[in-house]
Design a protein around this motif. Structure first.
Motif, mmCIF file in Angstrom:
data_model
loop_
_atom_site.group_PDB
_atom_site.id
_atom_site.type_symbol
_atom_site.label_atom_id
_atom_site.label_comp_id
_atom_site.label_asym_id
_atom_site.label_seq_id
_atom_site.Cartn_x
_atom_site.Cartn_y
_atom_site.Cartn_z
ATOM 1 N N LEU A 123 1.370 -3.799 7.013
ATOM 2 C CA LEU A 123 1.745 -2.387 6.998
ATOM 3 C C LEU A 123 1.345 -1.727 5.684
ATOM 4 C CD1 LEU A 123 5.288 -2.155 8.645
ATOM 5 C CD2 LEU A 123 3.155 -1.164 9.472
ATOM 6 N N ALA A 158 0.887 1.374 14.142
ATOM 7 C CA ALA A 158 1.431 0.513 13.090
ATOM 8 C C ALA A 158 2.946 0.636 13.010
ATOM 9 C CB ALA A 158 0.797 0.865 11.750
ATOM 10 N N THR A 197 6.661 -2.101 14.506
ATOM 11 C CA THR A 197 7.843 -2.583 13.787
ATOM 12 C C THR A 197 9.078 -2.625 14.687
ATOM 13 O OG1 THR A 197 8.451 -0.356 13.044
ATOM 14 C CG2 THR A 197 6.941 -1.598 11.654
ATOM 15 N N VAL A 221 3.777 4.821 6.800
ATOM 16 C CA VAL A 221 3.417 3.418 7.056
ATOM 17 C C VAL A 221 3.584 2.598 5.785
ATOM 18 C CG1 VAL A 221 1.544 1.862 7.729
ATOM 19 C CG2 VAL A 221 1.834 4.039 8.914
#
Length: 236
Positions: free
Chosen positions: A208, A93, A97, A196
């Motif tokens: 997220l 996760a 980004t 996260v």
């Protein structure tokens, strides 16, 4: 965050959380409190964000709800044992980004569908238990992600580096000590899960946020299970 990756990690985090909750029967109040705080963060983010942020949160909540309903209906959370991969889910996760801007929410739904199909396939194959080599590989991947984030600027980079440091410690503990330190492993994974959530607040990503809250609840359940049993980490 790529919405395809967002849909995938959101589903995986929900499945891992449901597995962890099946294994832990104690400290339900603590788990509910964590969930309530996470829900508060999600609602605050949705109310304070733009229309796209609100839509992102709604889509992520819908994906999480559908994943939980499908798992509960068909028992998909009984065999894959994604609780072993809670840290890896958080790492994926956060790594997403670094890749670029998000796509349309449609792709998040598409990614969620693919993830659910994969979980269903794993449920037919049986449980998956990572070995020492895989944990070393995951620790190396976290080091690479942390190194990449270290070249970026801003709060998000700091959050990712902290999370990767925690996950490296978690995977090395599992690789070297096996199931001897379950509480430490779940605590390190929980640190990454909170990271996260922080990354979701910084980026305004509903995927997220929901993924982080689900992962945090799952890590808390794993910690409760390890504490109450004093036995091997998720050995049953």
């Amino acid at each position: 965050m790529f919405d395809v990756a967002g849909g995938v990690v959101c589903v995986l985090a929900v499945v891992a959380t449901m597995e962890a909750l099946r294994l832990s029967t104690a400290r339900r109040r603590v788990l509910w409190e964590i969930g309530a705080m996470g829900a508060g963060v999600i609602v605050a983010q949705a109310l304070g964000g733009s229309e796209s942020a609100v839509l992102s949160v709604i889509v992520a909540l819908a994906i999480a709800g559908c994943a939980a309903a499908v798992c509960g209906r068909f028992g998909l959370d009984l065999k894959p044992r994604l609780t072993h991969f809670q840290g890896a889910i958080a790492a994926a996760a956060l790594a997403s980004t670094l890749f670029g801007p998000s796509d349309a929410p449609f792709f998040a739904v598409l990614g969620a569908g693919v993830a659910l199909a994969g979980v269903a396939a794993l449920a037919r194959l049986g449980r998956i238990t990572p070995n020492e080599s895989l944990h070393f590989a995951c620790a190396g991947a976290c080091a690479v992600i942390g190194y990449a984030a270290g070249h970026e600027q801003g709060v998000l980079a700091v959050v990712i580096v902290i999370a990767m440091a925690a996950l490296i410690a978690s995977h090395l503990t599992m690789a070297l000590a096996g199931t001897a330190w379950p509480a430490l492993v779940s605590a390190m994974n929980g640190t990454a899960a909170c990271s996260v959530v922080a990354a979701g607040v910084v980026t305004g990503s509903g995927a997220l946020l929901v993924t982080g809250v689900a992962a945090a609840i799952g890590c808390a359940a794993s910690h409760a299970s390890a504490t109450e049993s004093r036995g091997p980490y998720l050995s049953k």
